[in-house]
Scaffold this motif. Structure first.
Motif, PDB file in Angstrom:
ATOM      1  N   HIS A 232     -17.099  37.911 -32.346  1.00 22.36           N
ATOM      2  CA  HIS A 232     -15.875  38.610 -32.740  1.00 22.36           C
ATOM      3  C   HIS A 232     -14.651  37.834 -32.239  1.00 22.36           C
ATOM      4  CE1 HIS A 232     -18.558  41.705 -33.998  1.00 22.36           C
ATOM      5  NE2 HIS A 232     -18.930  42.017 -32.761  1.00 22.36           N
ATOM      6  N   ILE A 233     -14.234  36.834 -32.995  1.00 19.85           N
ATOM      7  CA  ILE A 233     -13.190  35.914 -32.530  1.00 19.85           C
ATOM      8  C   ILE A 233     -11.845  36.602 -32.373  1.00 19.85           C
ATOM      9  CG2 ILE A 233     -12.555  35.104 -34.847  1.00 19.85           C
ATOM     10  CD1 ILE A 233     -12.230  32.281 -33.527  1.00 19.85           C
ATOM     11  N   ASP A 234     -11.556  37.616 -33.211  1.00 21.30           N
ATOM     12  CA  ASP A 234     -10.274  38.310 -33.083  1.00 21.30           C
ATOM     13  C   ASP A 234     -10.171  39.031 -31.738  1.00 21.30           C
ATOM     14  OD1 ASP A 234     -12.305  40.031 -33.806  1.00 21.30           O
ATOM     15  OD2 ASP A 234     -11.094  41.226 -35.192  1.00 21.30           O
TER      16      ASP A 234
ATOM     17  N   LEU B  14      -8.331  39.363 -26.062  1.00 18.15           N
ATOM     18  CA  LEU B  14      -8.619  39.496 -24.628  1.00 18.15           C
ATOM     19  C   LEU B  14      -8.078  38.307 -23.842  1.00 18.15           C
ATOM     20  CD1 LEU B  14     -12.257  40.925 -24.789  1.00 18.15           C
ATOM     21  CD2 LEU B  14     -10.185  42.153 -24.122  1.00 18.15           C
ATOM     22  N   LEU B  15      -8.173  37.113 -24.407  1.00 14.23           N
ATOM     23  CA  LEU B  15      -7.604  35.934 -23.739  1.00 14.23           C
ATOM     24  C   LEU B  15      -6.092  36.076 -23.600  1.00 14.23           C
ATOM     25  CD1 LEU B  15      -9.627  33.011 -25.389  1.00 14.23           C
ATOM     26  CD2 LEU B  15      -9.763  33.761 -23.007  1.00 14.23           C
ATOM     27  N   SER B  16      -5.449  36.627 -24.630  1.00 14.74           N
ATOM     28  CA  SER B  16      -3.990  36.783 -24.580  1.00 14.74           C
ATOM     29  C   SER B  16      -3.577  37.765 -23.494  1.00 14.74           C
ATOM     30  CB  SER B  16      -3.455  37.245 -25.940  1.00 14.74           C
ATOM     31  OG  SER B  16      -3.742  38.613 -26.175  1.00 14.74           O
ATOM     32  N   TYR B  17      -4.504  38.642 -23.089  1.00 18.18           N
ATOM     33  CA  TYR B  17      -4.215  39.598 -22.030  1.00 18.18           C
ATOM     34  C   TYR B  17      -4.797  39.169 -20.682  1.00 18.18           C
ATOM     35  CZ  TYR B  17      -1.626  43.230 -24.389  1.00 18.18           C
ATOM     36  OH  TYR B  17      -0.626  43.930 -25.022  1.00 18.18           O
ATOM     37  N   GLY B  18      -5.138  37.886 -20.570  1.00 16.21           N
ATOM     38  CA  GLY B  18      -5.535  37.349 -19.270  1.00 16.21           C
ATOM     39  C   GLY B  18      -6.980  37.566 -18.884  1.00 16.21           C
ATOM     40  N   ALA B  19      -7.872  37.740 -19.874  1.00 17.72           N
ATOM     41  CA  ALA B  19      -9.288  37.929 -19.547  1.00 17.72           C
ATOM     42  C   ALA B  19      -9.843  36.685 -18.859  1.00 17.72           C
ATOM     43  CB  ALA B  19     -10.087  38.218 -20.817  1.00 17.72           C
ATOM     44  N   ASN B  20     -10.685  36.898 -17.848  1.00 17.81           N
ATOM     45  CA  ASN B  20     -11.310  35.786 -17.136  1.00 17.81           C
ATOM     46  C   ASN B  20     -12.336  35.089 -18.030  1.00 17.81           C
ATOM     47  OD1 ASN B  20      -9.963  36.295 -14.782  1.00 17.81           O
ATOM     48  ND2 ASN B  20     -11.586  37.510 -13.882  1.00 17.81           N
ATOM     49  N   MET B  21     -12.311  33.770 -18.017  1.00 18.50           N
ATOM     50  CA  MET B  21     -13.382  32.999 -18.656  1.00 18.50           C
ATOM     51  C   MET B  21     -14.403  32.711 -17.555  1.00 18.50           C
ATOM     52  SD  MET B  21     -11.342  30.586 -21.376  1.00 18.50           S
ATOM     53  CE  MET B  21     -10.114  29.968 -20.215  1.00 18.50           C
ATOM     54  N   ASP B  22     -15.237  33.708 -17.282  1.00 13.33           N
ATOM     55  CA  ASP B  22     -16.154  33.733 -16.149  1.00 13.33           C
ATOM     56  C   ASP B  22     -17.275  32.709 -16.334  1.00 13.33           C
ATOM     57  OD1 ASP B  22     -17.843  34.354 -14.067  1.00 13.33           O
ATOM     58  OD2 ASP B  22     -17.923  36.498 -14.481  1.00 13.33           O
TER      59      ASP B  22
END
Length: 382
Positions: free
Chosen positions: A85-87, A92-100
């Motif tokens: 689900h790329i959208d 989520l990246l735009s809201y600062g989601a961690n790339m864990d």
């Protein structure tokens, strides 16, 4: 309804994409909003199901985007990346989601690789996920993203990772050659604001350059935190002959002295977004082969969305610094222009589009608005 029935109803409404029903059931109950189910939080459920509108509503209600859970024990970003689900990944990246990347199961890039989601892999790589981390365990030994992609037969993702590795090598060589210029830029800036206290290094380069953010603490004469970039000027911006003075640039942004800048709050969108946007703006000329100049206004989406939950500021305006002489640094490769980034409201952007950038600056000056970020300042566009 008892708690079990409520949870069942919430999950059903999320699966059906019924935003209003899910919001009504959760209400203002933060405990219910962030409750942990066998499938993770409700945000995990919505992300894995591809329900973007529900994801947005849950974030708006205060759902913690970095809570671990779900099938893979990672964040909601991992669920969205694994399911394609790329959208939602982008949101989520735009809201600062961690790339864990602590565990392979929690690594969203590994999730994208496993299921052949090339566009998501590309987005994560361009967003700076660590592709060099290696995992060892019962089922793998010294496996990084490139090795994993090869094992999975994901040839398009293999090519992406190989190209990124080549680019990183090239950028490292460029950065080594430009270190003297970086030192001159910082020497020039510190004359105005004080000594560098810390530096946030961009480990994974974005596009053509690697942008570092240097932090200058408040002083007796400067009651604000100063952020300044180096690396943006390693490669020239796209420009016409008429605009040759805009060939090289670096950026500056001022935060209130009370603003917490450090590794401990990198996961808090309310604090991290100015650094995120400073780096994002620095990369824009190289990604889109354009240039920045005084008066350019960059919105956070269209229509512009607030940078964080604690402010309605939603656009970035590029300005010349108020400090006389600061905006020009002469180095070996040429003149470098330093711009100050000033966050503004959507209505202020509209005012600038209607009556001009200088008119907006005049209105802001009349109200005593400085170039130091104030997340609650008055809106002169209303």
């Amino acid at each position: 309804m008892d708690s079990k029935q409520v949870a069942k109803e919430i999950r059903s409404s999320i699966k059906n994409g019924n935003v209003e029903k899910a919001a009504e059931l959760i209400g203002s109950n933060i405990e219910l909003l962030n409750m942990m189910t066998p499938f993770g939080t409700w945000l995990h459920v919505a992300a894995s199901r591809g329900k973007l509108d529900v994801v947005k509503k849950l974030v708006e209600l205060g759902s913690n985007i970095n809570t671990l859970g779900g099938m893979y024990g990672g964040g909601a970003l991992n669920e969205a990346a694994s399911e394609g689900h790329i959208d939602i990944v982008r949101y989520l990246l735009s809201y600062g989601a961690n790339m864990d990347t602590n565990e392979p199961e929690r690594n969203p890039l590994f999730g994208a690789i496993s299921n052949g989601h090339v566009n998501i892999a590309r987005l994560l790589i361009e967003s700076g996920i660590d592709t060099n981390v290696k995992y060892s365990g019962e089922s793998m030994k010294d496996i990084d993203a490139l090795t994993f992609a090869r094992e999975q037969g994901q040839l398009e993702i293999v090519k992406l990772l190989e190209n990124q590795r080549e680019l990183r090598t090239t950028i490292t060589e460029v950065n080594d050659n430009n270190q003297d210029d970086h030192d001159e830029i910082l020497e020039h800036v510190t004359k105005y604001f004080g000594t560098i206290q810390d530096t946030i290094i961009e480990i994974v380069p974005g596009n053509k350059v690697s942008v570092n953010i240097h932090i200058i603490s408040p002083s007796m004469n400067k009651d604000f935190v100063t952020l300044v970039t180096t690396g943006m000027s390693d490669v020239s911006m796209g420009y016409s002959n008429e605009e040759s003075e805009f060939k090289y640039a670096e950026l500056l942004l001022k935060l209130p002295s009370s603003w917490v800048v450090g590794k401990e709050n990198m996961e808090d969108k309310n604090y991290y977004w100015p650094l995120e946007w400073l780096r994002k703006v620095a990369h824009i000329p190289h990604i889109y082969d354009g240039w920045l100049a005084e008066g350019v206004i960059l919105p956070n989406g269209e229509p512009p969305q607030p940078f964080a939950l604690n402010t309605k500021l939603s656009c970035i305006m590029v300005c010349h610094p108020r400090e006389f002489g600061l905006d020009n640094v002469q180095v070996e490769q040429g003149d470098i222009t330093i711009y100050t980034l000033v966050p503004i409201y959507e209505e202020e952007r509209n005012l600038a589009l209607e009556k001009g950038y200088e008119y907006l600056l005049k209105k802001m000056n009349e109200k005593g608005i400085s170039d130091v970020l104030d997340i609650n300042r008055i809106n002169v566009g209303l």
